[in-house]
Design a protein around this motif. Structure first.
Motif, PDB file in Angstrom:
ATOM      1  N   GLY A 107       9.081  18.084   5.223  1.00 34.01           N
ATOM      2  CA  GLY A 107       7.952  19.036   5.436  1.00 34.01           C
ATOM      3  C   GLY A 107       6.811  17.835   5.826  1.00 34.01           C
ATOM      4  O   GLY A 107       7.198  16.677   6.228  1.00 34.01           O
ATOM      5  N   LYS A 108       5.511  18.067   5.852  1.00 35.97           N
ATOM      6  CA  LYS A 108       4.405  17.423   6.063  1.00 35.97           C
ATOM      7  C   LYS A 108       3.712  17.369   4.942  1.00 35.97           C
ATOM      8  O   LYS A 108       3.207  18.373   4.263  1.00 35.97           O
ATOM      9  CB  LYS A 108       3.698  17.960   7.296  1.00 35.97           C
ATOM     10  N   SER A 109       3.406  16.204   4.253  1.00 40.45           N
ATOM     11  CA  SER A 109       3.053  15.756   3.176  1.00 40.45           C
ATOM     12  C   SER A 109       1.869  14.827   3.082  1.00 40.45           C
ATOM     13  O   SER A 109       1.630  14.095   3.973  1.00 40.45           O
ATOM     14  CB  SER A 109       4.043  15.449   2.126  1.00 40.45           C
ATOM     15  N   LEU A 110       1.057  14.984   2.086  1.00 37.43           N
ATOM     16  CA  LEU A 110       0.087  14.118   1.637  1.00 37.43           C
ATOM     17  C   LEU A 110       0.166  13.673   0.373  1.00 37.43           C
ATOM     18  O   LEU A 110       0.721  14.543  -0.588  1.00 37.43           O
ATOM     19  CB  LEU A 110      -1.379  14.652   1.823  1.00 37.43           C
ATOM     20  N   ILE A 111      -0.293  12.497  -0.263  1.00 34.58           N
ATOM     21  CA  ILE A 111      -0.087  11.987  -1.424  1.00 34.58           C
ATOM     22  C   ILE A 111      -1.384  11.687  -2.186  1.00 34.58           C
ATOM     23  O   ILE A 111      -2.381  11.281  -1.578  1.00 34.58           O
ATOM     24  CB  ILE A 111       0.871  10.785  -1.648  1.00 34.58           C
ATOM     25  N   VAL A 153       3.249   9.301  -8.441  1.00 30.48           N
ATOM     26  CA  VAL A 153       2.858   9.667  -6.922  1.00 30.48           C
ATOM     27  C   VAL A 153       3.062  11.133  -6.803  1.00 30.48           C
ATOM     28  O   VAL A 153       4.161  11.709  -7.075  1.00 30.48           O
ATOM     29  CB  VAL A 153       3.675   8.962  -5.835  1.00 30.48           C
ATOM     30  N   VAL A 154       1.870  11.898  -6.306  1.00 33.95           N
ATOM     31  CA  VAL A 154       2.043  13.410  -6.197  1.00 33.95           C
ATOM     32  C   VAL A 154       2.020  13.623  -5.015  1.00 33.95           C
ATOM     33  O   VAL A 154       1.185  13.348  -4.104  1.00 33.95           O
ATOM     34  CB  VAL A 154       0.750  13.899  -7.203  1.00 33.95           C
ATOM     35  N   ALA A 155       3.037  14.402  -4.441  1.00 33.02           N
ATOM     36  CA  ALA A 155       3.286  14.707  -2.961  1.00 33.02           C
ATOM     37  C   ALA A 155       3.093  16.288  -2.858  1.00 33.02           C
ATOM     38  O   ALA A 155       3.944  17.081  -3.237  1.00 33.02           O
ATOM     39  CB  ALA A 155       4.585  14.212  -2.153  1.00 33.02           C
ATOM     40  N   VAL A 156       2.062  16.810  -2.093  1.00 37.05           N
ATOM     41  CA  VAL A 156       1.694  18.137  -1.737  1.00 37.05           C
ATOM     42  C   VAL A 156       2.318  18.366  -0.376  1.00 37.05           C
ATOM     43  O   VAL A 156       1.994  17.508   0.637  1.00 37.05           O
ATOM     44  CB  VAL A 156       0.497  18.914  -1.994  1.00 37.05           C
ATOM     45  N   SER A 157       2.695  19.282   0.128  1.00 31.83           N
ATOM     46  CA  SER A 157       3.126  19.901   1.442  1.00 31.83           C
ATOM     47  C   SER A 157       2.228  20.943   2.197  1.00 31.83           C
ATOM     48  O   SER A 157       1.837  21.759   1.572  1.00 31.83           O
ATOM     49  CB  SER A 157       4.518  20.509   1.402  1.00 31.83           C
ATOM     50  N   SER A 158       1.880  20.589   3.400  1.00 36.00           N
ATOM     51  CA  SER A 158       1.083  21.447   4.051  1.00 36.00           C
ATOM     52  C   SER A 158       1.973  22.547   4.782  1.00 36.00           C
ATOM     53  O   SER A 158       1.593  23.489   5.076  1.00 36.00           O
ATOM     54  CB  SER A 158       0.222  20.720   5.362  1.00 36.00           C
ATOM     55  N   THR A 159       3.230  22.405   5.107  1.00 36.30           N
ATOM     56  CA  THR A 159       4.176  23.334   5.580  1.00 36.30           C
ATOM     57  C   THR A 159       4.965  24.057   4.536  1.00 36.30           C
ATOM     58  O   THR A 159       5.416  25.045   4.934  1.00 36.30           O
ATOM     59  CB  THR A 159       5.092  22.464   6.441  1.00 36.30           C
ATOM     60  N   HIS A 160       5.110  23.800   3.401  1.00 37.47           N
ATOM     61  CA  HIS A 160       5.906  24.487   2.505  1.00 37.47           C
ATOM     62  C   HIS A 160       5.062  24.661   1.061  1.00 37.47           C
ATOM     63  O   HIS A 160       4.291  23.816   0.705  1.00 37.47           O
ATOM     64  CB  HIS A 160       7.125  23.685   2.069  1.00 37.47           C
ATOM     65  N   ASP A 161       5.328  25.637   0.221  1.00 35.39           N
ATOM     66  CA  ASP A 161       4.521  25.872  -0.819  1.00 35.39           C
ATOM     67  C   ASP A 161       5.361  25.179  -2.019  1.00 35.39           C
ATOM     68  O   ASP A 161       6.040  25.698  -2.827  1.00 35.39           O
ATOM     69  CB  ASP A 161       4.582  27.393  -1.289  1.00 35.39           C
ATOM     70  N   PHE A 193      -0.957  23.162   1.280  1.00 38.77           N
ATOM     71  CA  PHE A 193      -1.784  22.358   0.543  1.00 38.77           C
ATOM     72  C   PHE A 193      -2.383  21.092   1.467  1.00 38.77           C
ATOM     73  O   PHE A 193      -1.992  20.879   2.551  1.00 38.77           O
ATOM     74  CB  PHE A 193      -0.842  21.537  -0.493  1.00 38.77           C
ATOM     75  N   GLY A 194      -3.755  20.992   0.838  1.00 42.39           N
ATOM     76  CA  GLY A 194      -4.295  19.862   1.708  1.00 42.39           C
ATOM     77  C   GLY A 194      -4.433  18.784   0.658  1.00 42.39           C
ATOM     78  O   GLY A 194      -3.493  18.564  -0.124  1.00 42.39           O
ATOM     79  N   GLN A 195      -5.354  17.719   0.869  1.00 42.43           N
ATOM     80  CA  GLN A 195      -5.493  16.633   0.040  1.00 42.43           C
ATOM     81  C   GLN A 195      -5.326  16.940  -1.333  1.00 42.43           C
ATOM     82  O   GLN A 195      -6.213  17.726  -2.155  1.00 42.43           O
ATOM     83  CB  GLN A 195      -6.742  16.099   0.224  1.00 42.43           C
ATOM     84  N   PRO A 196      -4.436  15.990  -2.223  1.00 38.70           N
ATOM     85  CA  PRO A 196      -4.390  15.908  -3.743  1.00 38.70           C
ATOM     86  C   PRO A 196      -5.261  14.825  -4.083  1.00 38.70           C
ATOM     87  O   PRO A 196      -5.317  13.862  -3.416  1.00 38.70           O
ATOM     88  CB  PRO A 196      -2.867  16.048  -3.781  1.00 38.70           C
ATOM     89  N   VAL A 197      -5.694  15.033  -5.434  1.00 39.16           N
ATOM     90  CA  VAL A 197      -6.210  13.915  -5.927  1.00 39.16           C
ATOM     91  C   VAL A 197      -5.697  13.749  -7.590  1.00 39.16           C
ATOM     92  O   VAL A 197      -5.198  14.848  -8.167  1.00 39.16           O
ATOM     93  CB  VAL A 197      -7.807  13.725  -6.201  1.00 39.16           C
ATOM     94  N   ILE A 198      -5.573  12.755  -8.335  1.00 39.01           N
ATOM     95  CA  ILE A 198      -5.281  12.621  -9.491  1.00 39.01           C
ATOM     96  C   ILE A 198      -6.861  12.398 -10.371  1.00 39.01           C
ATOM     97  O   ILE A 198      -7.171  11.254  -9.961  1.00 39.01           O
ATOM     98  CB  ILE A 198      -4.315  11.703  -9.889  1.00 39.01           C
ATOM     99  N   VAL A 234       1.027  -1.099  -0.025  1.00 36.98           N
ATOM    100  CA  VAL A 234       0.247   0.113  -0.053  1.00 36.98           C
ATOM    101  C   VAL A 234       0.925   1.351   0.110  1.00 36.98           C
ATOM    102  O   VAL A 234       1.643   1.374   0.936  1.00 36.98           O
ATOM    103  CB  VAL A 234      -0.833  -0.076   1.318  1.00 36.98           C
ATOM    104  N   VAL A 235       0.778   2.085  -1.005  1.00 36.08           N
ATOM    105  CA  VAL A 235       1.477   3.355  -1.024  1.00 36.08           C
ATOM    106  C   VAL A 235       0.776   4.203  -0.322  1.00 36.08           C
ATOM    107  O   VAL A 235      -0.435   4.420  -0.377  1.00 36.08           O
ATOM    108  CB  VAL A 235       1.900   3.547  -2.557  1.00 36.08           C
ATOM    109  N   CYS A 236       1.603   4.928   0.610  1.00 34.95           N
ATOM    110  CA  CYS A 236       0.993   6.091   1.490  1.00 34.95           C
ATOM    111  C   CYS A 236       1.901   7.315   1.869  1.00 34.95           C
ATOM    112  O   CYS A 236       3.035   7.128   1.578  1.00 34.95           O
ATOM    113  CB  CYS A 236       0.457   5.292   2.953  1.00 34.95           C
ATOM    114  N   THR A 237       1.452   8.044   2.595  1.00 33.87           N
ATOM    115  CA  THR A 237       2.020   9.086   3.385  1.00 33.87           C
ATOM    116  C   THR A 237       2.333   8.503   4.719  1.00 33.87           C
ATOM    117  O   THR A 237       1.578   7.885   5.521  1.00 33.87           O
ATOM    118  CB  THR A 237       1.288  10.365   3.614  1.00 33.87           C
ATOM    119  N   LEU A 238       3.689   8.405   4.969  1.00 33.86           N
ATOM    120  CA  LEU A 238       4.256   7.466   6.173  1.00 33.86           C
ATOM    121  C   LEU A 238       4.732   8.548   7.263  1.00 33.86           C
ATOM    122  O   LEU A 238       5.376   9.367   6.954  1.00 33.86           O
ATOM    123  CB  LEU A 238       5.157   6.454   5.750  1.00 33.86           C
ATOM    124  N   TYR A 239       3.962   8.294   8.370  1.00 37.50           N
ATOM    125  CA  TYR A 239       4.434   9.155   9.599  1.00 37.50           C
ATOM    126  C   TYR A 239       5.530   8.275  10.375  1.00 37.50           C
ATOM    127  O   TYR A 239       5.183   7.356  10.950  1.00 37.50           O
ATOM    128  CB  TYR A 239       3.190   9.560  10.291  1.00 37.50           C
TER     129      TYR A 239
END
Length: 294
Positions: free
Chosen positions: A166-170, A179-187, A218-223, A128-133
């Motif tokens: 940074g803090k990312s969601l994918i 895989v597209v990763a956007v950051s909540s902490t950086h533009d 950035f918040g949640q991304p979608v393709i 499962v590909v994910c944002t991993l904390y």
């Protein structure tokens, strides 16, 4: 941007829900519910199908849910953060039987610093590909990661470290190896392949290496078909850390346009059959869809 409401066809729900789409069914995960945690909505017939997922901490019950993802065989999986495990629900059976019990899939292996994962996409029975904390020093880092739903183990895919993380969601597109990763902490937006290799970085006009405290980007991304769509705030958090803007890019990360809603958008899911983006907002209407351009 026109948001077509669907609230009239849904039961009352809390804010900040998680959206998934299975075939032609929109699945809404209501984390704050205290009875049924999931709601099913028929996209083509525009009607409420039913609710499932019994709330609680007993056998077969679910609570304090984090991320959810669809697996094969019509099973919806979700992380139970109270018990650090992944549970599964067979959607068709759960909709038919109000006493249906969720089953335990796997317990999360925290020995390597895994804290939790978000925005997961199922590839196969071991990936499962994910944002991993993951824990790092006195805090944590987020990475593009891989979770094994058979063993409960996880590993980091990208090679980023330190302040560059940074803090990312994918968002993940398996056929396109994207895989597209956007950051909540950086533009900033990053594009990877499924092995975690960084292909491209797109910097926004407000990018700075140092994190601006209190600012959410950035918040949640979608393709969505041939487009990447990401929620954008880009300013200090006031009431909620979600923006009213949707930044639309092509699959190479080039800017296309901005869609603007009247209320902050907290969740999104793309329905390929109708080319619609279903959203949850922090406002009125609470749920609806945007008919996207071809």
């Amino acid at each position: 941007m026109e948001l077509v409401p669907i609230d009239d066809a849904l039961p009352p729900l809390h804010s900040f829900t998680d959206l998934n789409i299975k075939g032609d069914t929109l699945l809404i995960m209501d984390r704050k519910a205290t009875d049924r945690l999931f709601v099913a909505y028929d996209i083509h017939n525009r009607k409420y199908v039913g609710s499932f997922g019994n709330y609680g901490n007993g056998p077969g019950e679910m609570a304090n849910l984090g991320a959810s993802y669809l697996g094969p065989g019509g099973i919806l999986y979700a992380t139970n953060d109270n018990h650090m495990k992944v549970q599964g629900v067979r959607i068709d059976k759960a909709l038919q039987d109000s006493a249906y019990k969720a089953f335990d899939k796997v317990r999360l292996d925290t020995s390597e610093g895994l804290l939790l994962f978000l925005t997961p996409t199922y590839l196969n029975d071991t990936t499962v590909v994910c944002t991993l904390y993951k824990s790092a020093g006195n805090g944590f880092e987020t990475h593009v990661g891989r979770f094994n739903p058979t063993t409960g183990t996880a590993c980091v895919l990208d090679t980023l470290s330190g302040k560059n993380v940074g803090k990312s969601l994918i968002a993940t597109d398996v056929p396109r190896n994207l895989v597209v990763a956007v950051s909540s902490t950086h533009d900033r937006v990053r594009i990877f392949d499924l092995d975690g290799n960084l292909k491209k970085t797109i910097y926004g006009p407000d990018f700075n290496e140092e994190h601006k405290k209190g600012v959410y980007y950035f918040g949640q991304p979608v393709i969505a078909g041939e487009r990447i769509i990401a929620n954008y705030h880009g300013k200090e958090i006031e009431e909620v850390a979600f923006g009213c803007d949707l930044i639309v890019m092509d699959l190479d990360g080039r800017y296309v346009k901005t869609l603007r809603n009247d209320s902050p958008i907290s969740g999104m899911a793309y329905h390929k059959g109708t080319n619609r983006l279903y959203v949850c907002t922090y406002g009125d209407p609470q749920f609806g869809y945007i008919q996207l351009d071809d």
